[in-house]
Design a protein around this motif. Structure first.
Motif, PDB file in Angstrom:
ATOM      1  N   UNK A   1       9.558  -5.278  -9.976  1.00 15.13           N
ATOM      2  CA  UNK A   1       9.956  -4.023 -10.134  1.00 15.13           C
ATOM      3  C   UNK A   1      11.441  -3.890  -9.589  1.00 15.13           C
ATOM      4  N   UNK A   2      12.083  -3.050 -10.307  1.00 18.38           N
ATOM      5  CA  UNK A   2      13.556  -3.077 -10.400  1.00 18.38           C
ATOM      6  C   UNK A   2      14.033  -1.712 -10.156  1.00 18.38           C
TER       7      UNK A   2
ATOM      8  N   UNK B   1       7.816  -3.932   1.678  1.00 19.76           N
ATOM      9  CA  UNK B   1       8.706  -5.291   1.526  1.00 19.76           C
ATOM     10  C   UNK B   1       9.646  -5.318   0.092  1.00 19.76           C
ATOM     11  N   UNK B   2      10.681  -5.502   0.376  1.00 19.65           N
ATOM     12  CA  UNK B   2      11.705  -5.295  -0.712  1.00 19.65           C
ATOM     13  C   UNK B   2      12.872  -6.323  -0.713  1.00 19.65           C
ATOM     14  N   UNK B   3      13.531  -6.415  -1.706  1.00 22.28           N
ATOM     15  CA  UNK B   3      14.789  -7.471  -1.821  1.00 22.28           C
ATOM     16  C   UNK B   3      15.995  -6.263  -2.344  1.00 22.28           C
ATOM     17  N   UNK B   4      17.095  -6.612  -1.574  1.00 23.44           N
ATOM     18  CA  UNK B   4      18.318  -5.869  -1.855  1.00 23.44           C
ATOM     19  C   UNK B   4      19.270  -6.776  -2.568  1.00 23.44           C
ATOM     20  N   UNK B   5      19.690  -6.278  -3.733  1.00 23.85           N
ATOM     21  CA  UNK B   5      20.736  -6.586  -4.448  1.00 23.85           C
ATOM     22  C   UNK B   5      22.029  -5.556  -4.356  1.00 23.85           C
TER      23      UNK B   5
ATOM     24  N   UNK C   1      13.246   3.192 -12.778  1.00 26.16           N
ATOM     25  CA  UNK C   1      12.261   2.339 -11.710  1.00 26.16           C
ATOM     26  C   UNK C   1      11.499   1.645 -12.567  1.00 26.16           C
ATOM     27  N   UNK C   2      11.925   0.306 -13.029  1.00 26.03           N
ATOM     28  CA  UNK C   2      11.116  -0.396 -13.877  1.00 26.03           C
ATOM     29  C   UNK C   2      10.031  -1.349 -13.276  1.00 26.03           C
ATOM     30  N   UNK C   3       8.751  -1.145 -14.103  1.00 24.53           N
ATOM     31  CA  UNK C   3       7.651  -1.796 -13.234  1.00 24.53           C
ATOM     32  C   UNK C   3       7.745  -3.245 -13.246  1.00 24.53           C
ATOM     33  N   UNK C   4       6.850  -3.811 -12.394  1.00 24.14           N
ATOM     34  CA  UNK C   4       6.854  -5.091 -12.188  1.00 24.14           C
ATOM     35  C   UNK C   4       5.976  -5.611 -11.039  1.00 24.14           C
ATOM     36  N   UNK C   5       5.131  -6.598 -11.013  1.00 18.74           N
ATOM     37  CA  UNK C   5       4.255  -6.829 -10.010  1.00 18.74           C
ATOM     38  C   UNK C   5       5.020  -7.543  -8.665  1.00 18.74           C
ATOM     39  N   UNK C   6       5.972  -8.277  -8.997  1.00 14.24           N
ATOM     40  CA  UNK C   6       6.689  -8.836  -8.029  1.00 14.24           C
ATOM     41  C   UNK C   6       7.322  -8.036  -7.308  1.00 14.24           C
TER      42      UNK C   6
END
Length: 259
Positions: free
Chosen positions: A52-53, A92-96, A17-22
């Motif tokens: 966030x990844x 809210x999230x993005x799926x790859x 779980x890599x941090x990020x604000x987007x």
């Protein structure tokens, strides 16, 4: 690496779980792969560094637990991932998702449509597995035959011609590989393609340049799905051109955010 308890049997899925604000991006890997193996270099690229990844190893793969009594169907994977994103409070999230991770991603997206900013698929299975694919080949063996001999043969056969896949396949559960492959051969109703077309969010499908031409490109474009191409790469684009894949994912996100 972190871990998430999947069920009452205390089986654990492990993930980065890599941090990020987007907006968070959930990475779902394909057959015989692992998020911890495939995606660190992709996730580290400048194009994605603000997000966030979340890089998962599905049950039966990578560093996650590998119980022999688990079903390992595509729907079962989607079910625990649904609980996972709920427990992480991903509003809210993005799926790859890549390859056979695509059906899992689509089953997941179908369960949480209001939470998906966009879905981005790279050479994903949209229909039940057909002749010529690894999942079709594996899924048509008897499970005992596959687990007790054929799996090791596949790993050994690929050790020179496809050493990256062989290395990550070798640490998967042979039972898990057999069962998810059988699930892919059987398919679902509605089909994963039908789920993709029905999603209201904007959608992107990524091809590796070396995989083209592909008849599906025209069909997907006809359904208003954005197409991105990763240059100098084929199906294994995360290994062949991680920077190019990150750029394609970013373009997919930008496409979804266009007014």
């Amino acid at each position: 690496m972190k871990e998430y308890i999947v069920d009452n049997e205390n089986n654990k899925m492990r993930y980065h779980d890599l941090p990020g604000k987007d907006t968070p991006i959930l990475f779902i890997h394909g057959l015989g792969c692992a998020g911890s193996f495939d995606y660190p270099e992709v996730a580290a690229q400048t194009d994605l560094i603000e997000h966030r990844r979340i890089l998962i190893d599905l049950l039966g793969s990578g560093f996650s637990d590998k119980p022999d009594d688990y079903l390992y169907t595509i729907k079962e994977h989607a079910n625990y991932l649904y609980n996972f994103v709920q427990d992480l409070k991903l509003d809210k999230f993005i799926i790859f998702a890549h390859s056979l991770g695509g059906p899992i991603a689509l089953e997941l997206a179908d369960k949480c449509r209001d939470n998906i900013e966009t879905i981005i698929l790279s050479e994903a299975n949209l229909d039940k597995s057909s002749e010529g694919s690894s999942s079709y080949e594996f899924g048509n063996y008897q499970e005992d035959d596959f687990v007790n001999g054929i799996f090791d043969e596949v790993v050994n056969e690929n050790s020179s011609v496809n050493s990256m896949w062989s290395s990550t396949l070798s640490v998967c559960s042979s039972t898990a590989i057999s069962r998810i492959s059988k699930s892919a051969v059987v398919g679902e109703e509605p089909s994963w393609r039908e789920i993709l077309y029905s999603l209201q969010c904007k959608k992107t499908f990524i091809f590796g340049e070396k995989s083209l031409p592909d008849d599906d490109q025209i069909e997907l474009e006809r359904h208003m799905i954005n197409i991105e191409i990763v240059k100098s790469a084929g199906h294994s684009m995360a290994w062949e051109n991680p920077k190019g894949l990150a750029e394609a994912i970013k373009k997919g996100i930008s496409y979804a955010r266009e007014l």
